[in-house]
Structure formats: structure tokens, C-alpha cells
Design a protein around this motif. Structure first.
Motif, PDB file in Angstrom:
ATOM      1  N   GLN A   1     -13.065   3.518   3.862  1.00  0.00           N
ATOM      2  CA  GLN A   1     -11.645   3.480   3.511  1.00  0.00           C
ATOM      3  C   GLN A   1     -11.428   3.901   2.061  1.00  0.00           C
ATOM      4  N   GLN A   2     -12.321   3.472   1.185  1.00  0.00           N
ATOM      5  CA  GLN A   2     -12.237   3.881  -0.214  1.00  0.00           C
ATOM      6  C   GLN A   2     -12.366   5.399  -0.336  1.00  0.00           C
ATOM      7  N   VAL A   3     -13.277   5.966   0.419  1.00  0.00           N
ATOM      8  CA  VAL A   3     -13.473   7.419   0.382  1.00  0.00           C
ATOM      9  C   VAL A   3     -12.239   8.139   0.916  1.00  0.00           C
ATOM     10  N   ALA A   4     -11.661   7.620   2.005  1.00  0.00           N
ATOM     11  CA  ALA A   4     -10.474   8.249   2.582  1.00  0.00           C
ATOM     12  C   ALA A   4      -9.292   8.200   1.614  1.00  0.00           C
ATOM     13  N   ASP A   5      -9.115   7.048   0.955  1.00  0.00           N
ATOM     14  CA  ASP A   5      -8.015   6.925  -0.004  1.00  0.00           C
ATOM     15  C   ASP A   5      -8.240   7.818  -1.215  1.00  0.00           C
ATOM     16  N   GLU A   6      -9.483   7.899  -1.643  1.00  0.00           N
ATOM     17  CA  GLU A   6      -9.822   8.756  -2.771  1.00  0.00           C
ATOM     18  C   GLU A   6      -9.527  10.217  -2.452  1.00  0.00           C
ATOM     19  N   ARG A   7      -9.923  10.651  -1.264  1.00  0.00           N
ATOM     20  CA  ARG A   7      -9.692  12.042  -0.873  1.00  0.00           C
ATOM     21  C   ARG A   7      -8.195  12.329  -0.784  1.00  0.00           C
ATOM     22  N   ARG A   8      -7.446  11.399  -0.249  1.00  0.00           N
ATOM     23  CA  ARG A   8      -5.997  11.610  -0.171  1.00  0.00           C
ATOM     24  C   ARG A   8      -5.399  11.750  -1.570  1.00  0.00           C
ATOM     25  N   TRP A   9      -5.875  10.926  -2.505  1.00  0.00           N
ATOM     26  CA  TRP A   9      -5.351  10.984  -3.869  1.00  0.00           C
ATOM     27  C   TRP A   9      -5.632  12.348  -4.499  1.00  0.00           C
ATOM     28  N   PHE A  10      -6.856  12.811  -4.379  1.00  0.00           N
ATOM     29  CA  PHE A  10      -7.179  14.121  -4.944  1.00  0.00           C
ATOM     30  C   PHE A  10      -6.418  15.247  -4.245  1.00  0.00           C
ATOM     31  N   ALA A  11      -6.354  15.198  -2.925  1.00  0.00           N
ATOM     32  CA  ALA A  11      -5.814  16.322  -2.157  1.00  0.00           C
ATOM     33  C   ALA A  11      -4.295  16.331  -2.089  1.00  0.00           C
ATOM     34  N   HIS A  12      -3.666  15.145  -2.114  1.00  0.00           N
ATOM     35  CA  HIS A  12      -2.236  15.087  -1.784  1.00  0.00           C
ATOM     36  C   HIS A  12      -1.369  14.287  -2.747  1.00  0.00           C
ATOM     37  N   GLU A  13      -1.947  13.744  -3.808  1.00  0.00           N
ATOM     38  CA  GLU A  13      -1.131  12.878  -4.661  1.00  0.00           C
ATOM     39  C   GLU A  13      -1.237  13.195  -6.145  1.00  0.00           C
TER      40      GLU A  13
ATOM     41  N   ASP B   1       0.862  -1.177   0.000  1.00  0.00           N
ATOM     42  CA  ASP B   1       0.000   0.000   0.000  1.00  0.00           C
ATOM     43  C   ASP B   1       0.902   1.231   0.000  1.00  0.00           C
ATOM     44  N   PRO B   2       0.762   2.145  -0.966  1.00  0.00           N
ATOM     45  CA  PRO B   2       1.597   3.347  -0.944  1.00  0.00           C
ATOM     46  C   PRO B   2       1.357   4.168   0.326  1.00  0.00           C
ATOM     47  N   ARG B   3       2.337   4.955   0.681  1.00  0.00           N
ATOM     48  CA  ARG B   3       2.223   5.748   1.908  1.00  0.00           C
ATOM     49  C   ARG B   3       0.945   6.588   1.899  1.00  0.00           C
ATOM     50  N   GLY B   4       0.236   6.524   3.037  1.00  0.00           N
ATOM     51  CA  GLY B   4      -0.990   7.289   3.200  1.00  0.00           C
ATOM     52  C   GLY B   4      -2.227   6.606   2.682  1.00  0.00           C
ATOM     53  N   ILE B   5      -2.080   5.446   2.019  1.00  0.00           N
ATOM     54  CA  ILE B   5      -3.196   4.717   1.441  1.00  0.00           C
ATOM     55  C   ILE B   5      -3.488   3.467   2.260  1.00  0.00           C
ATOM     56  N   ASN B   6      -4.754   3.267   2.584  1.00  0.00           N
ATOM     57  CA  ASN B   6      -5.259   2.078   3.255  1.00  0.00           C
ATOM     58  C   ASN B   6      -4.455   1.744   4.513  1.00  0.00           C
ATOM     59  N   ARG B   7      -3.608   0.710   4.462  1.00  0.00           N
ATOM     60  CA  ARG B   7      -2.938   0.202   5.662  1.00  0.00           C
ATOM     61  C   ARG B   7      -1.535   0.758   5.859  1.00  0.00           C
ATOM     62  N   SER B   8      -1.187   1.836   5.146  1.00  0.00           N
ATOM     63  CA  SER B   8       0.129   2.466   5.287  1.00  0.00           C
ATOM     64  C   SER B   8      -0.042   3.874   5.861  1.00  0.00           C
ATOM     65  N   PRO B   9      -0.210   3.981   7.181  1.00  0.00           N
ATOM     66  CA  PRO B   9      -0.509   5.288   7.788  1.00  0.00           C
ATOM     67  C   PRO B   9       0.692   6.226   7.800  1.00  0.00           C
ATOM     68  N   LEU B  10       0.381   7.520   7.779  1.00  0.00           N
ATOM     69  CA  LEU B  10       1.390   8.568   7.819  1.00  0.00           C
ATOM     70  C   LEU B  10       1.493   9.160   9.217  1.00  0.00           C
ATOM     71  N   ASP B  11       2.676   9.626   9.575  1.00  0.00           N
ATOM     72  CA  ASP B  11       2.821  10.407  10.798  1.00  0.00           C
ATOM     73  C   ASP B  11       2.108  11.751  10.656  1.00  0.00           C
ATOM     74  N   ASP B  12       2.185  12.330   9.463  1.00  0.00           N
ATOM     75  CA  ASP B  12       1.553  13.614   9.169  1.00  0.00           C
ATOM     76  C   ASP B  12       0.585  13.419   8.003  1.00  0.00           C
ATOM     77  N   PRO B  13      -0.702  13.286   8.270  1.00  0.00           N
ATOM     78  CA  PRO B  13      -1.671  13.034   7.196  1.00  0.00           C
ATOM     79  C   PRO B  13      -1.745  14.134   6.146  1.00  0.00           C
ATOM     80  N   SER B  14      -1.195  15.306   6.425  1.00  0.00           N
ATOM     81  CA  SER B  14      -1.243  16.390   5.451  1.00  0.00           C
ATOM     82  C   SER B  14      -0.066  16.347   4.477  1.00  0.00           C
TER      83      SER B  14
END
Length: 277
Positions: free
Chosen positions: A188-200, A61-74
């Protein structure tokens, strides 16, 4: 360290700067890494199972996606960061050099790794990388991407996906986007989707490959394109990359996600490349 003959049950994590990376290892034999962005390890599982009969297969899982949590979600996810993560995973497994099959943003990750750590990678198979910077109309595409991101972050999910598919030249049946993205969805799908749009998405599509480095590298570079992707944005970017490197693209069954949707017919051309790697 994990030897090439070890079969690992899913659920391992590797601590890297700023994140904990979920990874899975299957099978035995030469090492093949299957990487996406934002697609996670689950998306590659069917193909990984098919390859694991005679290869050690790494998925993550790439960093920030699903089971690969970040120290800084931003934190933004850049190709360089993801390439460093993959480099650390390969070093941890101590089973390389590897063949890396990357799709979409994962193909950009793989190309960035070939530039920074060619000693770890025998072959990169870059399947439909969105290297927009190689296109003449890149400024228009970047502006469209910024509009898609702003639309999504405003709360208009269906509107954002409608624009995204239109700009990517992906035709879907009437009502498909509303069905896919408009109803009740997995959190989880929504969270990963939002991360992709916002941060990737922005950092991935703004990444410019170092063509001189890729031409000179000891790593073999293969550009893959889905047979059903003709005319789509990632078909154009892939052909631009192949042309810039003076190589012929390799055609695969299916479209942008053919490896996930049709893994059985996807396997023979992939195995043919592995045999020559």
C-alpha cells in the motif's frame, strides 16, 4: 449529518464525484480538520488523539490514497479537486466553520479551500506548503521535479528519492534512503508513493495561490514552518507566502513532518492558534 459531539469509529466513507473518501472523526468541540497530501489519516492519528479531548477532529485519506479509491485511477490529484473533496466532507459533517491544519500538499489543499469556500473555514494553518510558483527559481525547481518523476517512473525508486531529497535540501544520513526505499516494502505504501509521483506531485507544486483572494478573504491565514526546516525548499516557499501576505510565519517544533514525528511538543503552538481562532 454528524454532530460535533459524536465520536465516530474509523472506517466511514463519503461518496464524492469520482471517488469514495475515507474519513475519521474523533472527540467533541469545535471542528478541526487535519489534512495532508499525500499523507493519509493514519499519519495524523497521534495528533488527532491529543486534540480530540476538546475538539472534533476530522482526518481523511486524500482521493486515490490508501482507503480513498478512485473511479479512474489515472486521474490526477489537483489542489482544486482535493479542496472540493474537503469542502464536501465539511458540509457532510455540518459542524463548521472549521479550522483546517494542512501540511505540505495538504497545506496547498487548505489554501485552495480558503480561496473557493471561505465560508467553511475560520482559519487555515498552512504548514510548509510547497508553493513553488512564488519562488524566483521556480522554473529550475519544476524542471528538477519533472526529472524526479521521470526517474521514479523509469523504475529507479532509490534514485528518484535521492534526487528529491537533494532538491528539497533535506539531509539524511548515509544509507538512509536505501534503507527506507530500497528493500521489501508495504504494497500500500508503494501504491500511494507511485500515485504521488505519477499523479499528484506536479499539480501540487505548480499550483499558484491567488494572493489577492487570500489577502481579501475572511478566513484567517497562518503560515507554519518547522524550526528544523531552515534552508529547505518548503522553508523557502513558506516564507515567500508569508511575505506575500504580509504576515509573520509561526514556528513549530520539528521539521516538515514534525506533527507526525513529535506530536506532543507540536501541540502547544497549535493549541495557541486554535484558542485565537
Amino acid at each position: 449529518m454528524i454532530s460535533p459531539s459524536t465520536v465516530t469509529t474509523p472506517g466511514r466513507h463519503l461518496r464524492v464525484p469520482g471517488a469514495r473518501l475515507h474519513y475519521e472523526v474523533r472527540g467533541h468541540g469545535p471542528l478541526v480538520a487535519l489534512v495532508g497530501a499525500p499523507m493519509d489519516a493514519t499519519s495524523f492519528a497521534p495528533l488527532a488523539e491529543l486534540l480530540a479531548t476538546d475538539h472534533t477532529v476530522l482526518t481523511t485519506d486524500p482521493r486515490g490514497i490508501n482507503r480513498s479509491p478512485l473511479d479512474d485511477p489515472s486521474q490526477d490529484s489537483t489542489p482544486e479537486l482535493r479542496a472540493d473533496d474537503l469542502s464536501r466532507l465539511l458540509a457532510h459533517l455540518d459542524a463548521g466553520p472549521a479550522v483546517v491544519f494542512g501540511s505540505s500538499g495538504g497545506a496547498v489543499t487548505a489554501l485552495a479551500l480558503a480561496q473557493s469556500r471561505p465560508d467553511q473555514v475560520r482559519t487555515v494553518i498552512a504548514h510548509e506548503p510547497p508553493v513553488v510558483e512564488l519562488l524566483d527559481d521556480r522554473d529550475l525547481i519544476h524542471a528538477q521535479t519533472d526529472d524526479v518523476i521521470a526517474t521514479y517512473l523509469s523504475g529507479d525508486v532509490v534514485g528518484a528519492w535521492t534526487k528529491f531529497m537533494a532538491h528539497a535540501d533535506i539531509d539524511l544520513p548515509d544509507g538512509a534512503i536505501e534503507h527506507m526505499f530500497g528493500g521489501e516494502r508495504d504494497p500500500q505504501q508503494v501504491a500511494d508513493e507511485r500515485r504521488w509521483f505519477a499523479h499528484e506531485l506536479r499539480a501540487t507544486t505548480h499550483w499558484r495561490p491567488d494572493l489577492d483572494a487570500l489577502r481579501a478573504t475572511t478566513t484567517r491565514i497562518v503560515v507554519g514552518i518547522g524550526e528544523d526546516s531552515a534552508g529547505q525548499e518548503c522553508d523557502r516557499t513558506s516564507r515567500a507566502l508569508a511575505s506575500a501576505l504580509d504576515i509573520e510565519p509561526v514556528m513549530f517544533p520539528g521539521d516538515h513532518t514534525g506533527f507526525a514525528e513529535r506530536p506532543e511538543p507540536f501541540l502547544p503552538p497549535l493549541r495557541a492558534l486554535l484558542r485565537t481562532s
